[in-house]
Motif scaffolding. Structure first.
Motif, PDB file in Angstrom:
ATOM      1  N   VAL A  42       0.881  -1.567   4.536  1.00  0.00           N
ATOM      2  CA  VAL A  42       2.366  -1.082   3.625  1.00  0.00           C
ATOM      3  C   VAL A  42       1.689  -0.426   2.998  1.00  0.00           C
ATOM      4  CG1 VAL A  42       3.655  -2.263   2.672  1.00  0.00           C
ATOM      5  CG2 VAL A  42       3.238  -3.556   4.559  1.00  0.00           C
ATOM      6  N   LEU A  43       2.403   0.737   2.054  1.00  0.00           N
ATOM      7  CA  LEU A  43       2.073   2.147   1.839  1.00  0.00           C
ATOM      8  C   LEU A  43       2.878   1.664  -0.178  1.00  0.00           C
ATOM      9  CD1 LEU A  43       1.243   3.124   4.064  1.00  0.00           C
ATOM     10  CD2 LEU A  43       2.323   5.471   3.117  1.00  0.00           C
ATOM     11  N   SER A  44       3.067   0.785  -0.096  1.00  0.00           N
ATOM     12  CA  SER A  44       3.795  -0.120  -1.717  1.00  0.00           C
ATOM     13  C   SER A  44       3.901  -0.707  -1.326  1.00  0.00           C
ATOM     14  CB  SER A  44       5.803   1.396  -1.218  1.00  0.00           C
ATOM     15  OG  SER A  44       5.929   0.947  -2.881  1.00  0.00           O
ATOM     16  N   GLN A  45       4.115  -1.293  -2.574  1.00  0.00           N
ATOM     17  CA  GLN A  45       4.159  -2.232  -3.639  1.00  0.00           C
ATOM     18  C   GLN A  45       5.522  -3.383  -4.184  1.00  0.00           C
ATOM     19  OE1 GLN A  45       0.589  -3.935  -5.743  1.00  0.00           O
ATOM     20  NE2 GLN A  45       1.332  -1.949  -5.893  1.00  0.00           N
ATOM     21  N   ARG A  46       6.759  -1.990  -4.190  1.00  0.00           N
ATOM     22  CA  ARG A  46       7.353  -2.038  -4.457  1.00  0.00           C
ATOM     23  C   ARG A  46       8.315  -3.631  -3.581  1.00  0.00           C
ATOM     24  NH1 ARG A  46       8.778   3.831  -5.770  1.00  0.00           N
ATOM     25  NH2 ARG A  46       6.939   4.363  -4.825  1.00  0.00           N
ATOM     26  N   PRO A  47       9.427  -4.310  -4.127  1.00  0.00           N
ATOM     27  CA  PRO A  47       9.487  -4.593  -5.720  1.00  0.00           C
ATOM     28  C   PRO A  47       8.605  -4.668  -7.115  1.00  0.00           C
ATOM     29  CG  PRO A  47      11.425  -6.130  -4.827  1.00  0.00           C
ATOM     30  CD  PRO A  47       9.748  -5.440  -3.608  1.00  0.00           C
ATOM     31  N   VAL A  48       8.423  -4.644  -7.553  1.00  0.00           N
ATOM     32  CA  VAL A  48       7.270  -5.675  -8.250  1.00  0.00           C
ATOM     33  C   VAL A  48       7.527  -6.541  -9.500  1.00  0.00           C
ATOM     34  CG1 VAL A  48       5.359  -4.306  -7.431  1.00  0.00           C
ATOM     35  CG2 VAL A  48       6.660  -3.421  -9.420  1.00  0.00           C
ATOM     36  N   ASP A  49       6.478  -7.206  -9.915  1.00  0.00           N
ATOM     37  CA  ASP A  49       6.921  -8.201 -11.803  1.00  0.00           C
ATOM     38  C   ASP A  49       6.853  -6.661 -12.808  1.00  0.00           C
ATOM     39  OD1 ASP A  49       6.486 -10.213 -10.425  1.00  0.00           O
ATOM     40  OD2 ASP A  49       4.973 -11.131 -11.010  1.00  0.00           O
ATOM     41  N   VAL A  50       7.639  -6.765 -13.320  1.00  0.00           N
ATOM     42  CA  VAL A  50       8.027  -5.433 -14.512  1.00  0.00           C
ATOM     43  C   VAL A  50       6.254  -5.833 -15.139  1.00  0.00           C
ATOM     44  CG1 VAL A  50       8.936  -4.953 -16.673  1.00  0.00           C
ATOM     45  CG2 VAL A  50      10.119  -5.533 -14.582  1.00  0.00           C
ATOM     46  N   LEU A  51       6.423  -7.659 -15.965  1.00  0.00           N
ATOM     47  CA  LEU A  51       5.013  -7.347 -16.767  1.00  0.00           C
ATOM     48  C   LEU A  51       4.180  -8.143 -16.032  1.00  0.00           C
ATOM     49  CD1 LEU A  51       7.606  -8.842 -19.669  1.00  0.00           C
ATOM     50  CD2 LEU A  51       6.702  -6.609 -19.300  1.00  0.00           C
ATOM     51  N   GLY A  52       3.097  -7.517 -17.252  1.00  0.00           N
ATOM     52  CA  GLY A  52       1.537  -7.889 -16.402  1.00  0.00           C
ATOM     53  C   GLY A  52       0.445  -7.006 -16.545  1.00  0.00           C
ATOM     54  N   GLN A  53      -1.103  -7.693 -16.448  1.00  0.00           N
ATOM     55  CA  GLN A  53      -1.797  -6.178 -16.804  1.00  0.00           C
ATOM     56  C   GLN A  53      -2.607  -5.693 -15.330  1.00  0.00           C
ATOM     57  OE1 GLN A  53      -2.531  -5.412 -19.514  1.00  0.00           O
ATOM     58  NE2 GLN A  53      -0.125  -6.787 -20.458  1.00  0.00           N
ATOM     59  N   GLY A  54      -2.589  -5.860 -13.920  1.00  0.00           N
ATOM     60  CA  GLY A  54      -2.589  -5.392 -12.928  1.00  0.00           C
ATOM     61  C   GLY A  54      -1.425  -4.727 -12.290  1.00  0.00           C
ATOM     62  N   LEU A  55      -2.264  -3.189 -11.299  1.00  0.00           N
ATOM     63  CA  LEU A  55      -1.672  -2.913 -10.554  1.00  0.00           C
ATOM     64  C   LEU A  55      -0.586  -2.955  -9.434  1.00  0.00           C
ATOM     65  CD1 LEU A  55      -4.247   0.213 -10.007  1.00  0.00           C
ATOM     66  CD2 LEU A  55      -2.568   0.155 -11.860  1.00  0.00           C
ATOM     67  N   LEU A 111      -2.555  -3.809   1.834  1.00  0.00           N
ATOM     68  CA  LEU A 111      -1.592  -2.864   0.523  1.00  0.00           C
ATOM     69  C   LEU A 111      -2.181  -2.140  -0.370  1.00  0.00           C
ATOM     70  CD1 LEU A 111       0.291  -5.946  -0.746  1.00  0.00           C
ATOM     71  CD2 LEU A 111       1.051  -4.211   0.194  1.00  0.00           C
ATOM     72  N   THR A 112      -1.822  -1.221  -0.440  1.00  0.00           N
ATOM     73  CA  THR A 112      -2.666  -0.341  -1.727  1.00  0.00           C
ATOM     74  C   THR A 112      -1.605   0.613  -2.840  1.00  0.00           C
ATOM     75  OG1 THR A 112      -3.284   2.520  -2.156  1.00  0.00           O
ATOM     76  CG2 THR A 112      -1.610   2.422  -0.503  1.00  0.00           C
ATOM     77  N   ALA A 113      -1.902   0.339  -4.264  1.00  0.00           N
ATOM     78  CA  ALA A 113      -1.451   0.561  -5.264  1.00  0.00           C
ATOM     79  C   ALA A 113      -1.126   2.191  -5.472  1.00  0.00           C
ATOM     80  CB  ALA A 113      -1.566  -0.096  -6.491  1.00  0.00           C
ATOM     81  N   LEU A 114      -2.206   3.205  -4.469  1.00  0.00           N
ATOM     82  CA  LEU A 114      -1.977   4.366  -4.649  1.00  0.00           C
ATOM     83  C   LEU A 114      -0.394   4.699  -5.201  1.00  0.00           C
ATOM     84  CD1 LEU A 114      -5.545   5.179  -2.986  1.00  0.00           C
ATOM     85  CD2 LEU A 114      -5.122   5.727  -5.872  1.00  0.00           C
ATOM     86  N   LEU A 115      -0.222   5.436  -3.909  1.00  0.00           N
ATOM     87  CA  LEU A 115       1.647   5.689  -3.611  1.00  0.00           C
ATOM     88  C   LEU A 115       2.313   5.233  -5.358  1.00  0.00           C
ATOM     89  CD1 LEU A 115       3.729   6.416  -0.690  1.00  0.00           C
ATOM     90  CD2 LEU A 115       4.348   5.456  -3.137  1.00  0.00           C
ATOM     91  N   ASP A 116       2.067   3.850  -5.198  1.00  0.00           N
ATOM     92  CA  ASP A 116       3.040   3.654  -6.655  1.00  0.00           C
ATOM     93  C   ASP A 116       2.689   4.651  -7.944  1.00  0.00           C
ATOM     94  OD1 ASP A 116       4.926   2.397  -4.594  1.00  0.00           O
ATOM     95  OD2 ASP A 116       3.678   0.408  -5.334  1.00  0.00           O
ATOM     96  N   LEU A 117       0.647   4.455  -8.140  1.00  0.00           N
ATOM     97  CA  LEU A 117       0.637   4.691  -9.095  1.00  0.00           C
ATOM     98  C   LEU A 117       1.023   6.567  -9.594  1.00  0.00           C
ATOM     99  CD1 LEU A 117      -1.449   3.899 -11.784  1.00  0.00           C
ATOM    100  CD2 LEU A 117      -3.002   4.014 -10.124  1.00  0.00           C
ATOM    101  N   VAL A 118       0.333   7.046  -8.440  1.00  0.00           N
ATOM    102  CA  VAL A 118       0.735   8.439  -8.341  1.00  0.00           C
ATOM    103  C   VAL A 118       1.767   8.959  -8.443  1.00  0.00           C
ATOM    104  CG1 VAL A 118       0.444  10.953  -7.097  1.00  0.00           C
ATOM    105  CG2 VAL A 118      -1.148   9.339  -7.083  1.00  0.00           C
TER     106      VAL A 118
END
Length: 500
Positions: free
Chosen positions: A387-400, A469-476
């Motif tokens: 899965v290339l995206s993690q969405r939807p995600v929590d708004v608050l938090g310190q991790g990716l 899972l990867t956070a790269l697509l969301d992050l970039v």
């Protein structure tokens, strides 16, 4: 005693019916003035065939911390018989003449907000099915220049333009003037007067708001609000008053945090209801704004408060030329996606938290986000399901795995070559082997930036046998949002920097 309840329907659709920024702002002012001022004034009028009946229940007093405390005092309203006048609802209690008031209120709504759908009930029994007023203008001459509907019956001035528009558009335009001089009575306009926006220049069109960049439309709605409202009138009134005060305080803080002290406003609230918000802004501030908004909302509450107000947020990024009604449809879909994740938390017994979903479109049209995601984000099967995206995600938090962590991490990528990051993301759909190879071949500068952002490897597994899972697509993607629409300028700047 008899109660008359008026429920406004498809409000946001009506607000966006005229796709001009000034007209949308004016429509919200017009609606707020009608429900918060005109209907209560009508109910209080003497010499009419109806009489208000004060409530004997205890309603909440104005909150001293409310930025709009002078405009929201449920106790004072209830003493007169006005039980609700916010969040798309108006309710009043009558000793006599409730039916006559209902008829007069329907006529007022038809005249003040033509085209708006509403439903009126007396003691819970609906008077009729959903009402809508159709304009009596005959489109036999020149049509409205802005909408193409209705007769061009009035001239409005906007900058160098003097378009001939319908009476509906003219009413919206006049209401927009009241938002600019500080005399409008809707909640969004009243709140704007307590923020930095009061002194900033206000764009007249979406193009003026975003310049060469992209537009973001934010739709936020309270999660599970109906479940915490209580059973009695006083309990419900206290709950809804507390919720709208919390949201107003959080919105006020978020606006001030993301607006400059001078120059032009980077965001415009289109609607502020009891627990919902509709706002347009420049693309680059949208996600940081959502983080600040939810952070402020969380800071105003504790876990001991019982029901905790959180938001389901949808954000769509696109060119300002895309029809605003289509952007709103997508933003609503994204907010619904976020709220489904919230309900999953609730069903699992986890703590409530705000959730966000967003979508970025660089095309000339905005496709259905669910179809796009099934097509572009799901890869592989069995043990190699990805899965290339993690969405939807929590708004608050310190991790990716949270928007707050992703926004922070995206800020660390400014030193990395964009071409390498984009190439890495392009390899994600082609399998773990190719994407891991592309990750391994990154320059030292890119790897360092990704490590500071929190990425040590491209993939992680949800469980021992779960999907990758990867956070790269969301992050970039978040890192690139500020550059949307400015690719030519950005490329020129990069070439100049390389030459130097």
């Amino acid at each position: 005693m008899t109660r008359v309840h008026i429920e406004l329907q498809r409000v946001q659709t009506w607000l966006l019916a005229v796709p001009r920024l000034r007209a949308m702002v004016g429509a919200n002012a017009l609606l707020g003035e009608t429900v918060r001022v005109a209907l209560p004034r009508l109910a209080r009028e003497t010499g009419r065939p109806w009489t208000l009946a004060p409530s004997v229940e205890t309603y909440p007093a104005a909150d001293p911390n409310d930025p709009l405390k002078a405009h929201d005092d449920p106790t004072a309203d209830a003493k007169e018989g006005i039980l609700a006048r916010d969040g798309g609802h108006f309710e009043a209690q009558f000793a006599s003449g409730a039916g006559a008031f209902a008829d007069a209120a329907a006529q007022l709504l038809r005249n003040s907000a033509p085209g708006l759908r509403f439903r009126i009930s007396i003691d819970g029994a609906p008077l009729a099915k959903s009402e809508v007023h159709l304009s009596t203008e005959l489109p036999v001459l020149a049509p409205c220049e802005w909408t193409g509907r209705g007769l061009a019956s009035a001239i409005v001035e906007q900058g160098d333009e003097r378009p001939a528009v319908s009476l509906d558009v003219a009413h919206r335009h006049e209401a927009a003037k009241r938002t600019e001089d500080g005399t409008a009575a809707d909640l969004a306009s009243l709140l704007v007067e307590t923020t930095k926006l009061k002194k900033l220049g206000r764009p007249q069109e979406l193009k003026e708001l975003v310049g060469n960049g992209y537009l973001a439309l934010i739709h936020a709605d309270g999660n599970g609000v109906g479940s915490g409202a209580g059973k009695t009138d006083s309990e419900r009134a206290r709950f809804f008053h507390q919720s709208r005060v919390l949201l107003r305080r959080a919105v006020q803080k978020a606006i001030d945090a993301h607006c400059p002290d001078n120059e032009q406003a980077p965001l415009i609230p289109l609607m502020l209801g009891g627990d919902d918000l509709l706002l347009v802004c420049r693309a680059e501030i949208a996600l940081p704004f959502v983080v600040t908004l939810c952070e402020a909302l969380a800071s105003l509450q504790t876990d001991d408060d019982g029901f905790k107000l959180t938001l389901g947020v949808g954000v769509v990024f696109a060119k300002h030329t895309i029809p605003i009604h289509r952007l709103h449809e997508v933003a609503e879909q994204l907010a619904s996606s976020a709220k489904r994740r919230f309900r999953a938390f609730k069903d699992a017994g986890e703590k409530s938290r705000s959730v966000v979903d967003w979508a970025v479109y660089s095309t000339a049209w905005v496709d259905d986000p669910e179809e796009v995601r099934r097509r572009d984000w799901l890869r592989g099967n069995g043990n190699d399901a990805r899965v290339l995206s993690q969405r939807p995600v929590d708004v608050l938090g310190q991790g990716l795995d949270s928007l707050q962590g992703l926004v922070r991490g995206a800020g660390q990528l400014t030193r990395a070559p964009r071409s390498q990051l984009r190439y890495l993301v392009d390899q994600l759909p082609h399998g773990r082997a190719l994407s891991e190879l592309a990750f391994a071949e990154l320059s030292k500068e890119s790897k360092s930036a990704l490590e500071e952002a929190g990425v040590e490897k491209p993939w992680r597994r949800t469980s021992s046998n779960g999907a990758w899972l990867t956070a790269l697509l969301d992050l970039v993607e978040i890192a690139e949002i500020a550059r949307l629409g400015r690719s030519v300028e950005g490329t020129h700047a990069e070439k100049e920097a390389a030459h130097v």
